[in-house]
Design a protein around this motif. Sequence first.
Motif: not given
Length: 315
Positions: A68-84
Motif C-alpha cells: 500500500d505504498k500509495n497511502r503515504y503522502q510523500s516520498y519522504d514519508e515512504l522512505i521513513s516508513a520503510g526505514f522504521e
Amino acid sequence: MRRPYVILIGSASGIGKSTIAAELAKKLNIKHLVESDFIREVVRGIIGSEYAPALHSSSYNAYKTLRDKNRYQSYDELISAGFEEHASFVIPAIEKVIYRAINDYDDIILEGVHLVPGLIDLEQFKEIANIYFFVLASDEESHKERFVKRAVQIHRGGKQLDYFTENRIIHDHLLKKAEDNEVPIIYTESIDSSLKKMLRTINKSCRTIKLKNSLDELEDIIDILIRKHNGSFEKISYIMDGFTDPLVRNVNINETKEAESFLNYLNTHPNKKEEMEKLYNLSKYREFLICASDIEELNLIEKEFDEKGYLYKEI
C-alpha cells in the motif's frame, strides 16, 4: 555495584558514527563496542526474507517491500516508513544485547542506523544502567562527501551512491525522532568536537560563573564557550539591585547552530534586542551555568573569560 554505562549512537549512513563511537570507547575505556549491522545479520539468520522482506533489504531501500505504498503522502514519508519497518526487526535484539551487558555489569557502546529514538524502549533500563543516547547529524554537503568516501572504502560505491537522497531522508527523520524524544543531537563538525559534546553530557561537568559582559559581547562569549570549547549554556540568572530573587532563564544552548540562530534572532528583532539590553543594564552581572566535557575544559573556559575581562569579581 555501580550501574554500567550504556551509550547509544545513531545516525544515517555516512555521518561518521563508527569512527566517533570507536574514539569514544577509547576515551572511556569501554571494551564492548557493537554495531547494529552485526545484530541485524544475526536476526536475518533467524527470520527469513519471506516473513520479513524489509529486514532483508537495506535501511535505505526497505520502502520497496512495503505494501500500500500509495497511502503515504510523500516520498519522504515512504522512505521513513520503510526505514522504521526495517529497524523494528532489529530493535528487540538490540534490547537483549543491552540487557546482557547490564546483567554482566559491562559498559557498552552500541552504534548504528537502527538506533531510532522512540522505537527503543530505554525506560526499562533507566533504573539499572546509566543510559546515554545520541543522534549524529551533518549538513548535506559534508554528509555527501563522507557518504561517497565510505561507499568507496567498503566497495559498495555503485550500490550505495544511488541512494544518497534516501539516506538523507533517513538522516532528517532521525533528527525529527530525536527532537520528539529529547535525545541530544550532535553535529559532527570534527571528531574532537563531537567527542567533547558527548562527554559534556556523560560527565556532566558544570559550573556557575559570574559574567559582566555587555549584550554586544555575547557573541564573543558564545564563541569561546560553544565554538572553541564545545561547552554549553544551561541556565542564566540575572542579578538585579532591588530584587530579592534573580530572574532565571533555562536556555540549554549547546550547539553552534542554536547559538547562531539565537544571535540572528536578536539582530533581526530590534524590539527583542532592546528588551534584552534593558535587562542587561538592570543587572550588574549575570550568573551562567555552563557545562563542558571535563573540569580541565571548564578551567580553560573560565581562564579565557577572565583574560578577556568578562569575569565579575566581588570587590
